[in-house]
Design an enzyme around this catalytic site. Sequence first.
Site, PDB file in Angstrom:
ATOM      1  N   ASP A 165      -2.869   2.565  -5.734  1.00 19.24           N
ATOM      2  CA  ASP A 165      -1.733   2.534  -4.816  1.00 19.24           C
ATOM      3  C   ASP A 165      -1.653   1.240  -4.018  1.00 19.24           C
ATOM      4  O   ASP A 165      -1.042   1.205  -2.965  1.00 19.24           O
ATOM      5  CB  ASP A 165      -1.811   3.722  -3.855  1.00 19.24           C
ATOM      6  CG  ASP A 165      -3.104   3.764  -3.066  1.00 19.24           C
ATOM      7  OD1 ASP A 165      -4.023   2.993  -3.388  1.00 19.24           O
ATOM      8  OD2 ASP A 165      -3.204   4.576  -2.132  1.00 19.24           O
ATOM      9  N   GLU A 166      -2.229   0.170  -4.545  1.00 19.84           N
ATOM     10  CA  GLU A 166      -2.420  -0.999  -3.675  1.00 19.84           C
ATOM     11  C   GLU A 166      -2.464  -2.282  -4.500  1.00 19.84           C
ATOM     12  O   GLU A 166      -3.088  -2.315  -5.569  1.00 19.84           O
ATOM     13  CB  GLU A 166      -3.742  -0.791  -2.935  1.00 19.84           C
ATOM     14  CG  GLU A 166      -4.056  -1.729  -1.833  1.00 19.84           C
ATOM     15  CD  GLU A 166      -5.382  -1.373  -1.176  1.00 19.84           C
ATOM     16  OE1 GLU A 166      -5.716  -2.046  -0.204  1.00 19.84           O
ATOM     17  OE2 GLU A 166      -6.084  -0.450  -1.652  1.00 19.84           O
ATOM     18  N   ASP A 204       0.866  -1.181   0.000  1.00 18.49           N
ATOM     19  CA  ASP A 204       0.000   0.000   0.000  1.00 18.49           C
ATOM     20  C   ASP A 204       0.902   1.232   0.000  1.00 18.49           C
ATOM     21  O   ASP A 204       1.635   1.474   0.967  1.00 18.49           O
ATOM     22  CB  ASP A 204      -0.895  -0.026   1.242  1.00 18.49           C
ATOM     23  CG  ASP A 204      -2.021   0.983   1.168  1.00 18.49           C
ATOM     24  OD1 ASP A 204      -2.119   1.707   0.165  1.00 18.49           O
ATOM     25  OD2 ASP A 204      -2.811   1.052   2.133  1.00 18.49           O
TER      26      ASP A 204
END
Length: 351
Positions: free
Chosen positions: A102-103, A8
């Site tokens: 973002d993950e 993350d």
Amino acid sequence: MRRIIHIDMDAFYASVEIRDQPSLRGLAVAVAHQSRRGVVLTASYEARAYGVRSAMPTSLALQKCPHLTLVPPRMEVYKRVSDVIRGVFVRYTDLVEPLSLDEAYLDVSQHPSGTLIARAIKADIQREAQLTASAGVSFNKFLAKLASDLHKPNGLTVIRPEEADALIASLPVEAFHGVGPATKSRMHEHQLFTGADLKRQTLSDLTRWFGAQGAHFHRISHGIDDRPVDPDRERKSVGVERTYEDDLRHFAEIQAALPGLVALLIPRLKRAEYSGRSLVLKVKFADRSILTRRLTSGLPLTDEARVLSLARELLTPELLAGRPVRLLGLSVQNQRPASTSGAQVPLFSSS
């Protein structure tokens, strides 16, 4: 036993802007459109200290943090950075499942140490993108994601099998995936405050109280998550929803909430490169009953004015029948195969 890593990125959009504009370092920064219906996409940790959060209306963010620095989003830049990050992931495994811009989950079971791989990935991202990421390592997806949230920013947390039960038991219910403010409040009504409280309940009780989610809460309170990391997972929809602290009681007030939802939905559709043709309205009433309504368009729903017009068609006084509204949601579904033919599925889409 699987070795799963959840990566993350830390305050991703804001961190990219601070990286590219060093004068922003140390300031309270929010990536947001400066418009009447603008919403915060990402806030720096300095801004979060004042209560600024993703999906918050920009006007409210400025009330909470009057010295907040607003930076307009640069989606093409974020996507280019995503490509760099994806390049790091695939060096270590082909089993990469994107979740958001973002993950991602990575299955590194073929390696003897998930911890060493997570540390190497974080170092590669720092060196090649000049950004920090938090990583969680465990034997299933639920625990890996839980681990990545425990020590942000720039954290690396490992949850081993012998540690899982005690950790889950100690966590507040709001730390569990799927427990937002409204569900947290309902859990507290049933005297459920921690993972230990959840684990003591029977499956039938949790299902009676929380419907289909009850089975999910029962599994994760026991540390059970058999979902594989799926690199070919197809996105079924893109959506947003908002739970209101005070129920919306008047039709004009409820209708006035739609532009803010649409303003949040459109950037998500663009980031996900999702071109569905069906708009779904979700309404949860004060008595917690839920209804949904759908309209299908002949063209992909990517234009803000068009989506807002359809949302207003769906939301009618007759539909609400004078009932107070606790939650509103909008999602786009029904992506046609032709719309993605030949296109690379993006690694990330922000959530």
